[in-house]
Design an enzyme around this catalytic site. Structure first.
Site, PDB file in Angstrom:
ATOM      1  N   THR A 107      -5.340  45.883  12.390  1.00 29.37           N
ATOM      2  CA  THR A 107      -4.021  46.311  11.933  1.00 29.37           C
ATOM      3  C   THR A 107      -4.163  47.357  10.827  1.00 29.37           C
ATOM      4  O   THR A 107      -5.150  47.366  10.099  1.00 29.37           O
ATOM      5  CB  THR A 107      -3.284  45.070  11.397  1.00 29.37           C
ATOM      6  N   ARG A 110       4.759  37.507  22.021  1.00 32.22           N
ATOM      7  CA  ARG A 110       4.325  37.002  20.715  1.00 32.22           C
ATOM      8  C   ARG A 110       4.557  38.053  19.648  1.00 32.22           C
ATOM      9  O   ARG A 110       4.284  39.237  19.833  1.00 32.22           O
ATOM     10  CB  ARG A 110       2.851  36.614  20.774  1.00 32.22           C
ATOM     11  N   ILE A 111       5.070  37.638  18.497  1.00 28.32           N
ATOM     12  CA  ILE A 111       5.294  38.527  17.360  1.00 28.32           C
ATOM     13  C   ILE A 111       4.484  38.013  16.179  1.00 28.32           C
ATOM     14  O   ILE A 111       4.484  36.820  15.885  1.00 28.32           O
ATOM     15  CB  ILE A 111       6.792  38.592  17.006  1.00 28.32           C
ATOM     16  N   GLY A 112       3.766  38.890  15.527  1.00 31.68           N
ATOM     17  CA  GLY A 112       2.932  38.500  14.406  1.00 31.68           C
ATOM     18  C   GLY A 112       3.590  38.737  13.067  1.00 31.68           C
ATOM     19  O   GLY A 112       4.811  38.888  12.963  1.00 31.68           O
ATOM     20  N   ASP A 113       2.780  38.803  12.025  1.00 33.87           N
ATOM     21  CA  ASP A 113       3.312  38.946  10.667  1.00 33.87           C
ATOM     22  C   ASP A 113       3.712  40.376  10.331  1.00 33.87           C
ATOM     23  O   ASP A 113       4.554  40.601   9.452  1.00 33.87           O
ATOM     24  CB  ASP A 113       2.267  38.474   9.650  1.00 33.87           C
ATOM     25  N   THR A 173      -2.960  41.834   6.244  1.00 33.45           N
ATOM     26  CA  THR A 173      -3.704  41.859   7.496  1.00 33.45           C
ATOM     27  C   THR A 173      -4.434  40.529   7.651  1.00 33.45           C
ATOM     28  O   THR A 173      -4.741  39.866   6.665  1.00 33.45           O
ATOM     29  CB  THR A 173      -4.709  43.025   7.531  1.00 33.45           C
ATOM     30  N   GLY A 174      -4.685  40.139   8.886  1.00 34.13           N
ATOM     31  CA  GLY A 174      -5.389  38.882   9.126  1.00 34.13           C
ATOM     32  C   GLY A 174      -4.789  38.128  10.289  1.00 34.13           C
ATOM     33  O   GLY A 174      -4.312  38.722  11.255  1.00 34.13           O
TER      34      GLY A 174
END
Length: 324
Positions: free
Chosen positions: A191, A219-222, A241-242
């Site tokens: 990212t 799917r949706i991330g942070d 990030t992570g």
């Protein structure tokens, strides 16, 4: 008070013997984007314009997991997401599920400026992009042999993957990285994000990603979640990030700002505390304060990162300072 910026190209289990032919282009790209940011801030560019500019440059680089370099979901499609936030006004915009938009970060800014909403996703976001006339391409633009191979590896391992996949949460040693505990995910990528404070003390943050290799469709991330992967206010700007699910649960970006606002912590202390509260190997961030401080903590083995301040300090690094 002075200007400052920091950017990242993702954090994770980046091995110390990372192949030079894969490592050097990322380092060179970080240095190139840092220089673009330095020159722009010297010329008086506002922080909000600056973070969009730098993240666009990172999105156009195939060596990172955003834009051109986005990884593929379980169906072999790209689903890009991004968000941007103006610390002065707390205005923000976010997008998810993009398949044809060249620069997701610019569409996120248009959501912020041209709609009454904060977040648009999937077909609605794509329709808005066409309405606004932003640059779009056929989705094949985002698919290449390397990403196909990454997806193949992930499917064979029956897992979603980002960077190097660790089988437990203990902090690795150089010896660990040569054991079966670490399974390489091909040519790993991460990212991207940028934070800045300009000459007037205004703060902004921007983050963009292609998500996880072999993730479920939808799917949706942070990254597009304000307060999780991205946040900015009058005190600081943060880009994380992570592991997206962990960062969403921990609202790491907002926590940094809250620790400064309600506990009176310095930027460095707040950022360190926020990251240390996460399980090992799940989180990292870059942050700047209104007074020009910079913090870049992470609890993963490494994080592609760079920063510069008005007083002449600059840094491009990957692993902890004791390992670089």
């Amino acid at each position: 008070m002075g200007w400052a910026l920091a950017l990242h190209g993702g954090g994770g289990g980046i091995p110390l013997d990372y192949p030079p032919e894969q490592l050097q282009p990322r380092v060179d790209s970080l240095r190139h984007c840092l220089q673009i940011g330095i020159e722009a801030l010297k010329d008086g560019m506002p922080a909000l314009d600056l973070v969009e500019l730098v993240v666009r440059e990172l999105e156009n680089n195939p060596h990172f997991n955003a834009g051109k370099g986005s990884v593929l979901n379980c169906n072999g499609d790209d689903e890009m997401e991004a968000s941007i936030m103006d610390g002065n006004t707390k205005n923000c915009g976010a997008v998810s599920g993009l398949k044809t938009v060249v620069n997701a970060i610019s569409l996120a800014r248009l959501v912020m400026e041209k709609t009454p909403h904060i977040y648009l996703a999937f077909d609605g976001a794509e329709a808005f992009a066409r309405e606004q006339g932003v640059e779009t391409v056929d989705s094949s633009y985002f698919v290449n042999a390397q990403n196909i191979e990454r997806l193949k590896q992930a499917k064979e391992a029956n897992r979603t993957q980002v960077h190097y996949t660790q089988l437990d949460y203990t902090q690795p040693t150089p010896k660990d990285l040569k054991s079966e505990k670490w399974i390489p995910n091909g040519d790993s990528k991460g990212t991207v994000g940028c934070v800045a404070v300009d000459k007037q003390g205004n703060l902004a943050s921007a983050t963009s990603t292609g998500g996880l290799v072999n993730k479920m469709v939808g799917r949706i991330g942070d990254t597009p979640i304000i307060g999780a992967g991205t946040y900015a206010n009058h005190l600081c700007a943060v880009s994380a990030t992570g592991t997206g699910e962990a960062i969403i649960r921990g609202t790491v970006a907002r926590d940094v700002a809250a620790l400064m606002e309600f506990k009176g912590l310095s930027l460095n202390d707040a950022a360190d505390y926020a990251v240390e509260s996460f399980p090992k190997n799940t989180a990292g961030l870059v942050a700047v304060s209104a007074t020009g401080e910079v913090a870049m903590p992470f609890n993963t083995l490494g994080m592609f990162r760079a920063c510069a301040t008005e007083d002449g300090y600059s840094e491009v690094a990957i692993w902890p300072s004791t390992m670089n």
